[in-house]
Design a protein around this motif. Structure first.
Motif, PDB file in Angstrom:
ATOM      1  N   LYS A  28       9.536 -11.573 -38.925  1.00 22.28           N
ATOM      2  CA  LYS A  28       9.693 -12.560 -37.867  1.00 22.28           C
ATOM      3  C   LYS A  28       9.406 -13.950 -38.432  1.00 22.28           C
ATOM      4  O   LYS A  28       8.346 -14.212 -38.975  1.00 22.28           O
ATOM      5  CB  LYS A  28       8.743 -12.264 -36.707  1.00 22.28           C
ATOM      6  CG  LYS A  28       8.900 -13.211 -35.534  1.00 22.28           C
ATOM      7  CD  LYS A  28       8.052 -12.769 -34.367  1.00 22.28           C
ATOM      8  CE  LYS A  28       8.130 -13.778 -33.225  1.00 22.28           C
ATOM      9  NZ  LYS A  28       9.516 -14.031 -32.802  1.00 22.28           N
ATOM     10  N   GLU A  29      10.386 -14.821 -38.288  1.00 21.77           N
ATOM     11  CA  GLU A  29      10.246 -16.172 -38.834  1.00 21.77           C
ATOM     12  C   GLU A  29      10.123 -17.184 -37.710  1.00 21.77           C
ATOM     13  O   GLU A  29      10.609 -16.978 -36.596  1.00 21.77           O
ATOM     14  CB  GLU A  29      11.454 -16.507 -39.713  1.00 21.77           C
ATOM     15  CG  GLU A  29      11.540 -15.691 -40.989  1.00 21.77           C
ATOM     16  CD  GLU A  29      12.707 -16.110 -41.862  1.00 21.77           C
ATOM     17  OE1 GLU A  29      13.777 -16.453 -41.308  1.00 21.77           O
ATOM     18  OE2 GLU A  29      12.543 -16.094 -43.094  1.00 21.77           O
ATOM     19  N   THR A  30       9.510 -18.283 -38.020  1.00 24.35           N
ATOM     20  CA  THR A  30       9.408 -19.433 -37.125  1.00 24.35           C
ATOM     21  C   THR A  30       9.763 -20.672 -37.933  1.00 24.35           C
ATOM     22  O   THR A  30       9.809 -20.626 -39.180  1.00 24.35           O
ATOM     23  CB  THR A  30       7.984 -19.583 -36.578  1.00 24.35           C
ATOM     24  OG1 THR A  30       7.098 -19.847 -37.689  1.00 24.35           O
ATOM     25  CG2 THR A  30       7.528 -18.320 -35.846  1.00 24.35           C
ATOM     26  N   THR A  31      10.015 -21.764 -37.246  1.00 28.40           N
ATOM     27  CA  THR A  31      10.297 -22.999 -37.997  1.00 28.40           C
ATOM     28  C   THR A  31       9.085 -23.405 -38.833  1.00 28.40           C
ATOM     29  O   THR A  31       9.230 -23.948 -39.930  1.00 28.40           O
ATOM     30  CB  THR A  31      10.691 -24.140 -37.044  1.00 28.40           C
ATOM     31  OG1 THR A  31       9.687 -24.305 -36.056  1.00 28.40           O
ATOM     32  CG2 THR A  31      12.021 -23.872 -36.386  1.00 28.40           C
ATOM     33  N   LYS A  32       7.888 -23.113 -38.312  1.00 27.11           N
ATOM     34  CA  LYS A  32       6.683 -23.431 -39.081  1.00 27.11           C
ATOM     35  C   LYS A  32       6.647 -22.632 -40.373  1.00 27.11           C
ATOM     36  O   LYS A  32       6.308 -23.164 -41.450  1.00 27.11           O
ATOM     37  CB  LYS A  32       5.438 -23.141 -38.236  1.00 27.11           C
ATOM     38  CG  LYS A  32       4.131 -23.504 -38.930  1.00 27.11           C
ATOM     39  CD  LYS A  32       2.940 -23.231 -38.023  1.00 27.11           C
ATOM     40  CE  LYS A  32       1.631 -23.595 -38.731  1.00 27.11           C
ATOM     41  NZ  LYS A  32       0.457 -23.325 -37.865  1.00 27.11           N
ATOM     42  N   LEU A  33       7.023 -21.338 -40.293  1.00 28.68           N
ATOM     43  CA  LEU A  33       7.041 -20.498 -41.488  1.00 28.68           C
ATOM     44  C   LEU A  33       8.099 -20.979 -42.477  1.00 28.68           C
ATOM     45  O   LEU A  33       7.866 -21.018 -43.692  1.00 28.68           O
ATOM     46  CB  LEU A  33       7.306 -19.048 -41.096  1.00 28.68           C
ATOM     47  CG  LEU A  33       7.373 -18.038 -42.262  1.00 28.68           C
ATOM     48  CD1 LEU A  33       6.064 -18.008 -43.032  1.00 28.68           C
ATOM     49  CD2 LEU A  33       7.717 -16.650 -41.739  1.00 28.68           C
TER      50      LEU A  33
ATOM     51  N   LEU B 295      16.824 -18.797 -37.601  1.00 28.95           N
ATOM     52  CA  LEU B 295      16.049 -17.974 -36.684  1.00 28.95           C
ATOM     53  C   LEU B 295      16.968 -17.205 -35.742  1.00 28.95           C
ATOM     54  O   LEU B 295      16.767 -16.017 -35.480  1.00 28.95           O
ATOM     55  CB  LEU B 295      15.086 -18.845 -35.867  1.00 28.95           C
ATOM     56  CG  LEU B 295      14.109 -19.731 -36.650  1.00 28.95           C
ATOM     57  CD1 LEU B 295      13.147 -20.416 -35.699  1.00 28.95           C
ATOM     58  CD2 LEU B 295      13.350 -18.920 -37.684  1.00 28.95           C
TER      59      LEU B 295
ATOM     60  N   VAL C 288      14.725 -29.483 -37.560  1.00 27.62           N
ATOM     61  CA  VAL C 288      14.266 -28.311 -36.806  1.00 27.62           C
ATOM     62  C   VAL C 288      15.461 -27.567 -36.210  1.00 27.62           C
ATOM     63  O   VAL C 288      15.535 -26.333 -36.259  1.00 27.62           O
ATOM     64  CB  VAL C 288      13.278 -28.737 -35.699  1.00 27.62           C
ATOM     65  CG1 VAL C 288      13.034 -27.581 -34.725  1.00 27.62           C
ATOM     66  CG2 VAL C 288      11.960 -29.190 -36.311  1.00 27.62           C
TER      67      VAL C 288
ATOM     68  N   ARG D  31      16.548 -23.648 -37.011  1.00 28.95           N
ATOM     69  CA  ARG D  31      16.670 -22.675 -35.919  1.00 28.95           C
ATOM     70  C   ARG D  31      17.946 -21.848 -36.022  1.00 28.95           C
ATOM     71  O   ARG D  31      18.049 -20.772 -35.437  1.00 28.95           O
ATOM     72  CB  ARG D  31      16.601 -23.385 -34.562  1.00 28.95           C
ATOM     73  CG  ARG D  31      15.181 -23.795 -34.182  1.00 28.95           C
ATOM     74  CD  ARG D  31      15.151 -24.591 -32.905  1.00 28.95           C
ATOM     75  NE  ARG D  31      13.774 -24.906 -32.523  1.00 28.95           N
ATOM     76  CZ  ARG D  31      13.455 -25.828 -31.614  1.00 28.95           C
ATOM     77  NH1 ARG D  31      14.420 -26.512 -30.993  1.00 28.95           N
ATOM     78  NH2 ARG D  31      12.191 -26.059 -31.328  1.00 28.95           N
TER      79      ARG D  31
END
Length: 282
Positions: free
Chosen positions: A170-175, A159, A152, A156
């Motif tokens: 917009k990105e997230t770790t989930k994405l 990100l 993770v 990041r």
């Protein structure tokens, strides 16, 4: 080959699990009593590049006391062959075994594995699966204990790099995890990590090796910003698991810069001195 008064640096390409891999073997000069070679198991990605100055200093200090140090670029990294996206946890494990085999064929015994950060968990995996039981010592420098958290933190980085790029979605770790599953890889800071490697890291926990490490002698050096800085609860819980499994563990701390995080050349001599102190007594 290069040398100073007490050591010889011998670069070599050897056959690894998936292609040729680069090994830099720092040997003590023949006039010194040889005490065995330690294989350095690298940390993840840029942490390795930021640690090279420390490794040069470590090699010099080890060689002066009769120890060798073999530093390997794992498959798909550094000067070794292959693309990073094709690397896997298993290939990297086998690369370390290949280095040990090569050293022994050259007449140099392997006495232990020194893993920095994620390399500590890979070193534990190598020792646990080593059929020949040739490695007796494990040395951990600021080991990662939870691969999921480490992955993770790596994701990041992407990100953070995209925060100021307005055109990026917009990105997230989930994405990013979803992209890994759907597309087979994602690129983070120039490293295209495959789904296979990400899943292996994601599922790796240091405590899962403890039962199988009962026969090894282990040094664990943990970084502190100040000498009296308390240990986090997650670490004390992990150390309690070491006691429950009756590991032969010497735990200690070292104070100095977190060199694996620094862009500029940074040294933390205390971790090397404590490593040498332990080797003299082990």
């Amino acid at each position: 080959m290069s040398s100073n008064s007490l050591s010889i640096a011998h670069p070599q390409f050897i056959a690894g699990a998936a292609g040729s891999i680069f090994v830099l073997h720092h040997r003590p000069v023949p006039s010194l009593p040889y005490k065995g070679t330690i294989i350095f198991v690298p940390p993840f990605n840029e942490e390795m590049n930021r640690s090279r100055s420390m490794l040069t200093l470590l090699a010099t200090r080890l060689n002066a006391e009769g120890y060798g140090l073999a530093i390997v670029d794992l498959y798909g990294t550094g000067d070794s062959s292959g693309n990073y996206v094709d690397a896997s946890w298993e290939i990297w494990r086998q690369d370390i075994v290949a280095v040990a085999d090569w050293l022994e064929n050259e007449g140099f015994s392997c006495i232990g594995l020194l893993g920095l950060r994620l390399g500590a968990m890979l070193a534990a995996e190598v020792l646990v699966k080593d059929a020949g039981k040739r490695f007796k010592k494990l040395l951990f420098w600021q080991p990662v204990t939870d691969g999921k958290i480490h992955l993770v933190q790596f994701l990041r980085i992407r990100l953070a790099a995209n925060l100021e790029r307005q055109t990026k979605e917009k990105e997230t770790t989930k994405l990013l995890r979803s992209k890994l599953m759907d597309e087979g890889s994602v690129e983070v800071a120039g490293y295209e990590i495959s789904r296979e490697l990400a899943e292996a890291i994601d599922n790796t926990r240091m405590i899962n090796y403890f039962e199988a490490l009962q026969g090894a002698t282990i040094l664990w050096l943990e970084h502190r910003n100040e000498a009296d800085q308390p240990l986090p609860k997650a670490l004390t819980d992990t150390l309690s698991k070491c006691e429950e499994n009756k590991l032969k563990l010497d735990f200690n701390t070292f104070v100095g810069p977190a060199f694996w995080q620094m862009h500029e050349r940074t040294l933390a001599p205390e971790v090397i001195e404590k490593t040498l102190d332990w080797l003299r007594l082990a």
